[in-house]
Design an enzyme around this catalytic site. Structure first.
Site, PDB file in Angstrom:
ATOM      1  N   HIS A  21       0.873  -1.192  -0.163  1.00  0.00           N
ATOM      2  CA  HIS A  21       0.096  -0.127   0.164  1.00  0.00           C
ATOM      3  C   HIS A  21       0.966   1.276  -0.126  1.00  0.00           C
ATOM      4  O   HIS A  21       0.563   2.295  -0.702  1.00  0.00           O
ATOM      5  CB  HIS A  21      -0.884  -0.181   1.109  1.00  0.00           C
ATOM      6  CG  HIS A  21      -1.860  -1.043   1.162  1.00  0.00           C
ATOM      7  ND1 HIS A  21      -3.371  -0.691   1.313  1.00  0.00           N
ATOM      8  CD2 HIS A  21      -1.766  -2.553   1.089  1.00  0.00           C
ATOM      9  CE1 HIS A  21      -4.176  -1.817   1.133  1.00  0.00           C
ATOM     10  NE2 HIS A  21      -3.029  -2.924   1.018  1.00  0.00           N
ATOM     11  N   ASP A 124      -5.714   5.984   1.727  1.00  0.00           N
ATOM     12  CA  ASP A 124      -5.917   4.678   1.544  1.00  0.00           C
ATOM     13  C   ASP A 124      -7.529   4.035   1.651  1.00  0.00           C
ATOM     14  O   ASP A 124      -7.929   4.346   2.700  1.00  0.00           O
ATOM     15  CB  ASP A 124      -5.184   3.593   2.352  1.00  0.00           C
ATOM     16  CG  ASP A 124      -4.705   2.452   1.672  1.00  0.00           C
ATOM     17  OD1 ASP A 124      -5.950   1.616   1.426  1.00  0.00           O
ATOM     18  OD2 ASP A 124      -3.734   1.874   1.438  1.00  0.00           O
ATOM     19  N   TRP A 388      -1.324  -6.509  -6.556  1.00  0.00           N
ATOM     20  CA  TRP A 388      -1.395  -5.808  -7.857  1.00  0.00           C
ATOM     21  C   TRP A 388      -0.160  -4.922  -8.201  1.00  0.00           C
ATOM     22  O   TRP A 388       0.022  -4.675  -9.438  1.00  0.00           O
ATOM     23  CB  TRP A 388      -2.554  -4.804  -7.566  1.00  0.00           C
ATOM     24  CG  TRP A 388      -2.966  -4.031  -8.614  1.00  0.00           C
ATOM     25  CD1 TRP A 388      -2.790  -2.778  -8.857  1.00  0.00           C
ATOM     26  CD2 TRP A 388      -3.588  -4.311  -9.912  1.00  0.00           C
ATOM     27  NE1 TRP A 388      -3.547  -2.215  -9.932  1.00  0.00           N
ATOM     28  CE2 TRP A 388      -3.710  -3.396 -10.735  1.00  0.00           C
ATOM     29  CE3 TRP A 388      -3.695  -5.770 -10.397  1.00  0.00           C
ATOM     30  CZ2 TRP A 388      -4.263  -3.582 -12.104  1.00  0.00           C
ATOM     31  CZ3 TRP A 388      -4.227  -5.854 -11.694  1.00  0.00           C
ATOM     32  CH2 TRP A 388      -4.419  -4.635 -12.238  1.00  0.00           C
ATOM     33  N   ALA A 408      -6.698 -11.740   0.113  1.00  0.00           N
ATOM     34  CA  ALA A 408      -7.066 -10.527  -0.422  1.00  0.00           C
ATOM     35  C   ALA A 408      -7.261 -10.386  -1.714  1.00  0.00           C
ATOM     36  O   ALA A 408      -8.128 -11.187  -2.305  1.00  0.00           O
ATOM     37  CB  ALA A 408      -6.017  -9.450   0.358  1.00  0.00           C
TER      38      ALA A 408
END
Length: 489
Positions: A21, A124, A388, A408
């Protein structure tokens, strides 16, 4: 009459405290800093300290003089070791993250002599957006942009999780994992139960985690000023269109962010494009090893910063790699290596056993500069956890994938890679040496032509999106313009 100098936009970034993140949000922060914004990046103390260790601080200060790194006290059980928590412990971890961020953000926004409030906050989407919206209501409703670090497909599927609970599809325990899920429209591919979010695999805490994700994620997003996605239009156009019709504000697709930043740095002769943003210590010796390997011969293996492997999984993957007879570069974090130990073997003993198996064919390291590795001409394939960031970096580098997701959004990403974009194979829920050997050989040789036939145009579109005039380039400029417009006149 002399005109007053225009005010400089001030943006606060609030990432969730995980490597996957922090990295893309930091990239966007750098880009806004280069647009002459004042940027504040607010991290947990532990991650703040680790980030400082990874940066060349003097060079960074020269190139980004208006970029401020701040921290707040850690209040998360066991730090970042979420994979070692129980299901209830994971729930407590998410709530602790939210609780720790709110007072820190409140203190930052507290009016003080000579300090203006920020123009906006980029938070976020997971937990942090909700915290930011709660806090900003006390300070005149400062605009909050939600940042989604995952793909658009994952976000669209997340909006349907409560519906899946109501229909009895999840939790997924003791169910036919290959049964199609038909209640999520507009995905452009078939989705099985095993392709749903990793949260759906939890047992007792499944509903609680999904409610947290919905209440502090999806519902919070609907109250935000805008949504920023690290993807590009031509990769996920139908689902981005679905999100646009569903959400009441602008969506800015700005990915791949590392591609945008690299192009900016190259264009402006900025040495920062060589600096990797990481909270893990990197081993760059692998680049010398890659230099000695034939072009396209190496299979790169990395399962991210949080995934946990058992002893048998490590050895099955290792034996499969050896049986493929192809050189491999494998990232195995030193602490922890194993989450579910099946005997009394220590992580060090398991590493030694694996290294003894592969002294001539493979190189095992603790962490690498991944963008640099994927761009290396010796790398021909990527065995990945399907995070990702890794997926986008692989696409941008034209490296096809074998996907072994562990949780996730990774379950969704791996399905997109294999069934929608057809740029790799999905190995989820399977871990045996024969499968690893077969898929490595398929990826590197037997089925490579068909995979690359799909990969080449997608990679080209990724490159085009971040070039001047491309969709992501233009969306970044639109974001910059829109943030500037928020400054009171």
């Amino acid at each position: 009459m002399e005109q007053p100098e225009p005010q400089v936009p001030q943006v606060v970034f609030l990432p969730c405290p995980f490597q996957g993140h922090i990295k893309p949000m930091f990239r966007l922060a750098e880009l806004l800093s280069h647009a002459n914004f004042r940027v504040t990046f607010l991290n947990t103390q532990r991650n703040h300290d680790l980030l400082l260790l990874s940066l060349d601080i003097p060079a960074f200060r020269r190139q980004c003089p208006n970029f401020q790194l701040l921290s707040y006290p850690d209040n998360v059980p066991l730090g970042l070791d979420q994979h070692r928590l129980s299901e209830q412990g994971f729930v407590d971890c998410l709530l602790s993250i939210k609780a720790a961020a709110k007072p820190a953000l409140s203190e930052l926004l507290e009016p003080k002599t000579g300090r203006r409030p920020p123009t906006c906050i980029i938070a976020d989407w997971l937990i942090m957006c909700s915290s930011a919206l709660d806090v900003t209501k006390e300070f005149g409703n400062i605009p909050v942009f939600a940042y989604q670090v995952g793909c658009a497909h994952y976000m669209w599927m997340d909006f349907h999780l409560l519906k899946l609970i109501e229909e009895g599809e999840v939790p997924l325990r003791d169910k036919d994992m290959d049964k199609p899920v038909t209640s999520i429209p507009g995905l452009g591919m078939s989705v099985r139960r095993r392709d749903l979010s990793g949260f759906c695999r939890l047992d007792a805490a499944c509903k609680q985690v999904i409610e947290i994700s919905t209440n502090y994620g999806s519902s919070a997003v609907s109250q935000a000023y805008g949504l920023i996605l690290n993807t590009f239009d031509k990769l996920e156009a139908p689902v981005i269109s679905k999100l646009s019709s569903f959400l009441p504000f602008k969506i800015y697709t700005t990915g791949p962010l590392h591609g945008l930043l690299n192009n900016y740095c190259i264009k402006n002769s900025n040495p920062l494009h060589s600096i990797n943003v990481t909270i893990c210590k990197e081993d760059t010796s692998c680049i010398t090893w890659l230099d000695a390997q034939p072009s396209g011969s190496v299979i790169f293996v990395s399962f991210g910063s949080l995934a946990s492997l058992s002893r048998s999984q490590i050895l099955e993957i290792g034996q499969g790699l050896l049986n493929s007879c192809r050189p491999f570069l494998w990232v195995i974090r030193p602490n922890p290596i194993v989450g579910q130990q099946e005997d009394d073997s220590s992580p060090g003993q398991i590493l030694m056993e694996l290294e003894n198996m592969s002294p001539e064919k493979g190189l095992i390291v603790s962490w690498v500069p991944q963008e640099m590795v994927l761009a290396h001409p010796a790398v021909g394939g990527f065995l990945t956890h399907s995070g990702w960031n890794s997926t986008l970096e692989s696409i941008y580098a034209r490296v096809p994938m074998i996907c072994w997701p562990t949780g996730a959004d990774q379950q969704v990403n791996s399905r997109c890679v294999s069934a929608l974009w057809r740029i790799g194979f999905d190995m989820k829920d399977t871990c045996d040496r024969s499968t690893v050997e077969k898929l490595v050989n398929d990826l590197m040789e037997d089925k490579r032509d068909s995979i690359m036939k799909s990969m080449d145009p997608i990679a080209r579109r990724a490159e085009e999106s971040v070039q001047e005039g491309g969709s992501s380039y233009c969306n970044l400029q639109r974001l910059i313009t829109d943030i500037r417009s928020l400054i009171p006149t």
